[in-house]
Design an enzyme around this catalytic site. Sequence first.
Site, mmCIF file in Angstrom:
data_model
loop_
_atom_site.group_PDB
_atom_site.id
_atom_site.type_symbol
_atom_site.label_atom_id
_atom_site.label_comp_id
_atom_site.label_asym_id
_atom_site.label_seq_id
_atom_site.Cartn_x
_atom_site.Cartn_y
_atom_site.Cartn_z
ATOM 1 N N LEU A 1 0.836 -1.199 0.000
ATOM 2 C CA LEU A 1 0.000 0.000 0.000
ATOM 3 C C LEU A 1 0.872 1.250 0.000
ATOM 4 O O LEU A 1 1.725 1.429 0.866
ATOM 5 C CB LEU A 1 -0.929 0.021 1.224
ATOM 6 N N ALA B 1 -0.612 4.501 -1.254
ATOM 7 C CA ALA B 1 -1.510 5.510 -1.836
ATOM 8 C C ALA B 1 -1.591 6.779 -1.004
ATOM 9 O O ALA B 1 -2.091 7.798 -1.468
ATOM 10 C CB ALA B 1 -2.907 4.910 -1.997
ATOM 11 N N ARG C 1 2.397 15.097 6.348
ATOM 12 C CA ARG C 1 3.298 15.564 7.415
ATOM 13 C C ARG C 1 4.768 15.612 6.982
ATOM 14 O O ARG C 1 5.614 16.131 7.697
ATOM 15 C CB ARG C 1 3.131 14.700 8.670
ATOM 16 N N GLY D 1 -9.806 3.983 2.885
ATOM 17 C CA GLY D 1 -9.419 3.101 3.985
ATOM 18 C C GLY D 1 -8.538 1.957 3.500
ATOM 19 O O GLY D 1 -8.426 1.700 2.301
ATOM 20 N N ASN E 1 -1.707 -3.759 16.424
ATOM 21 C CA ASN E 1 -1.718 -4.164 15.018
ATOM 22 C C ASN E 1 -0.655 -3.396 14.233
ATOM 23 O O ASN E 1 -0.636 -2.171 14.222
ATOM 24 C CB ASN E 1 -3.109 -3.864 14.441
ATOM 25 N N ARG F 1 32.520 5.991 -9.918
ATOM 26 C CA ARG F 1 31.169 6.346 -10.368
ATOM 27 C C ARG F 1 30.557 5.209 -11.198
ATOM 28 O O ARG F 1 31.232 4.227 -11.504
ATOM 29 C CB ARG F 1 31.248 7.646 -11.170
ATOM 30 N N LYS G 1 34.869 6.466 -14.124
ATOM 31 C CA LYS G 1 33.463 6.379 -14.523
ATOM 32 C C LYS G 1 33.329 5.527 -15.770
ATOM 33 O O LYS G 1 34.078 5.723 -16.725
ATOM 34 C CB LYS G 1 32.909 7.778 -14.797
ATOM 35 N N ASN H 1 37.063 12.624 -22.651
ATOM 36 C CA ASN H 1 36.036 11.750 -23.224
ATOM 37 C C ASN H 1 34.884 12.514 -23.855
ATOM 38 O O ASN H 1 34.057 11.930 -24.534
ATOM 39 C CB ASN H 1 35.506 10.792 -22.148
HETATM 40 C C1 UD1 Z 1 -3.560 1.298 10.552
HETATM 41 C C2 UD1 Z 1 -4.440 0.212 11.166
HETATM 42 C C3 UD1 Z 1 -4.158 0.094 12.660
HETATM 43 C C4 UD1 Z 1 -2.660 -0.161 12.879
HETATM 44 C C5 UD1 Z 1 -1.832 0.930 12.195
HETATM 45 C C6 UD1 Z 1 -0.364 0.571 12.270
HETATM 46 C C7 UD1 Z 1 -6.441 0.311 9.782
HETATM 47 C C8 UD1 Z 1 -7.849 0.742 9.723
HETATM 48 N N1 UD1 Z 1 -5.830 0.555 10.940
HETATM 49 O O1 UD1 Z 1 -3.971 2.518 11.144
HETATM 50 O O2 UD1 Z 1 -4.894 -0.980 13.194
HETATM 51 O O3 UD1 Z 1 -2.381 -0.192 14.269
HETATM 52 O O4 UD1 Z 1 -2.189 1.021 10.792
HETATM 53 O O5 UD1 Z 1 0.389 1.641 11.764
HETATM 54 O O6 UD1 Z 1 -5.941 -0.272 8.866
HETATM 55 N N2 UD1 Z 1 -3.551 3.692 2.948
HETATM 56 C C9 UD1 Z 1 -3.869 3.648 1.615
HETATM 57 N N3 UD1 Z 1 -5.160 3.911 1.247
HETATM 58 C C10 UD1 Z 1 -6.121 4.219 2.146
HETATM 59 C C11 UD1 Z 1 -5.787 4.273 3.499
HETATM 60 C C12 UD1 Z 1 -4.486 4.007 3.878
HETATM 61 O O7 UD1 Z 1 -3.028 3.357 0.769
HETATM 62 O O8 UD1 Z 1 -7.263 4.437 1.707
HETATM 63 C C13 UD1 Z 1 -2.168 3.417 3.360
HETATM 64 C C14 UD1 Z 1 -1.531 4.644 3.969
HETATM 65 O O9 UD1 Z 1 -0.829 5.386 3.001
HETATM 66 C C15 UD1 Z 1 -0.600 4.072 4.986
HETATM 67 C C16 UD1 Z 1 -1.261 2.748 5.395
HETATM 68 O O10 UD1 Z 1 -2.188 2.453 4.373
HETATM 69 O O11 UD1 Z 1 0.640 3.750 4.439
HETATM 70 C C17 UD1 Z 1 -1.933 2.820 6.743
HETATM 71 O O12 UD1 Z 1 -2.966 3.760 6.695
HETATM 72 P P1 UD1 Z 1 -3.260 4.753 7.884
HETATM 73 O O13 UD1 Z 1 -4.435 5.574 7.555
HETATM 74 O O14 UD1 Z 1 -2.031 5.467 8.287
HETATM 75 O O15 UD1 Z 1 -3.663 3.742 9.019
HETATM 76 P P2 UD1 Z 1 -3.564 3.975 10.572
HETATM 77 O O16 UD1 Z 1 -4.596 4.939 10.972
HETATM 78 O O17 UD1 Z 1 -2.176 4.275 10.933
#
Ligand code: UD1
Length: 451
Positions: free
Chosen positions: A8, A10, A15, A80, A169, A315, A333, A368
Amino acid sequence: MATALILLAAGQGSRMNSDLPKVLHQIGNAPLFAHGLNAGAALCPERTVVVVGHGGEQVAAAARAMDDTIEIATQTEQLGTAHAVLQAKEALKDFEGDVFVLYGDTPFISAQTLENMQSARATHDVVVLGFEAADAGRYGRLVMQGDKLARIVEFKDATEEERAITLCNSGVLCGDAKTLFGLLSQVGNDNASGEYYLPDVVEIAWKTGLTATSVACDESETLGVNTRAELARAEGLFQAAKRAEMLENGVTLVAPETVFFSLDTYIGRDAVIDPNVVFGPNVTIESGARIKSFSHLEGCHVSTGADAGPFARLRPGAELANNAHVGNFVEVKNAQIGEGTKVGHLTYIGDADIGDGANIGAGTITCNYDGVFKHRTTVGRDAFIGSNTMLVAPVTVGTEAMTASGSVITKDVPDGALALARAKQENKPMLAVKLFLKLRALKAKKAEKGQ
Ligand code: UD1
Ligand code: CA
């Protein structure tokens, strides 16, 4: 059992305060997302799908540049983590085997941990990677019942009692592809965030008679990168781990904390790395080679018994054969340096093939570049290039040939020939003494006049 990875990547990473998508920021000279895939490589995945969203084009291009078999799925709206994983369903519709969900911004999950999860799959349908958190904060909590994982509850949705759980988790999980996508299609978004939660697959599994469990790793493996400060800290942790790995593999690091590695740096046993050396991407050093202080290497190969530095710059495309010697203030190089060949001092060798047993004198430069095109220089076996020779490419110096020092070589030098390409020396008897007398007299005259 065949394995597929879904990574993942996306999220926006707001920040980081950056125009660059978060997962493209680098540690160990490799983008963040590459670290997760690197660990996943231990599972010998048949397929890899990267889910992109924010900066999708850029992330996709970087992923393909790393490995052109990587497939891309796009999540246009971040609804999500469950929704994100579902975007890979189409790409994997014909895949049979296990799927591992990894994260682009979580670089430290180890290969060993993923293998532990794979082992746990023998007895459970879904395996979640958990960890004991020093400060559980806002992590999702793992609700265990014996050795079974009953459900995962997000902090926002948890009761006081559930918030007291410290087993958290990591987000990483695995399961059979068909089973996992089946569970994912049942995940809803009726929760505190209105998001489709990936961890909800655990409770759905539980309710449908499937089993889930958790495998634990050290909290340090789950470290995520969200800010520049965390990125800098992650870089430090990466370097510390890589140094330890090198020492463990039998590499001598005289001052480990002053040596910097890339994710893909490979160094053979009994190589010696002196203090203050930087390894950029794509460097391989064979057993018994030595890299001396203040050298910077990238995209190069150093063979057994060869040495480089101090102050060497290797290089991309630099290849040092066995026992080659590249000394101080030498830049190489896109060039092969032959076996036992010496390039001792103050030299630039670019776009060149230098044969075995050659000696390249101090101050030699391969010219060169003509301002538009790059040209190659070839130097034959056992040739001797005199100090301060300009080799104007394209040009070839033959086997056992020699160039006089200070020569500007614009024509090929036949095997065994001596090339002299500089103005002839002329000596004027006593002229220096006469000149000095004249100049000193002039100086005395000026002093008299108060000038
Ligand atoms: C998530 C977990 C949580 C866990 C934590 C660990 C869920 C709902 N919760 O929370 O249980 O303890 O990670 O760090 O999964 N992402 C996408 N698309 C989306 C949403 C998220 O690609 O629609 C990616 C984000 O870029 C990120 C990762 O998934 O890299 C986690 O997403 P994030 O929203 O940060 O989850 P947490 O709230 O940290
Ligand atoms: Ca979050």
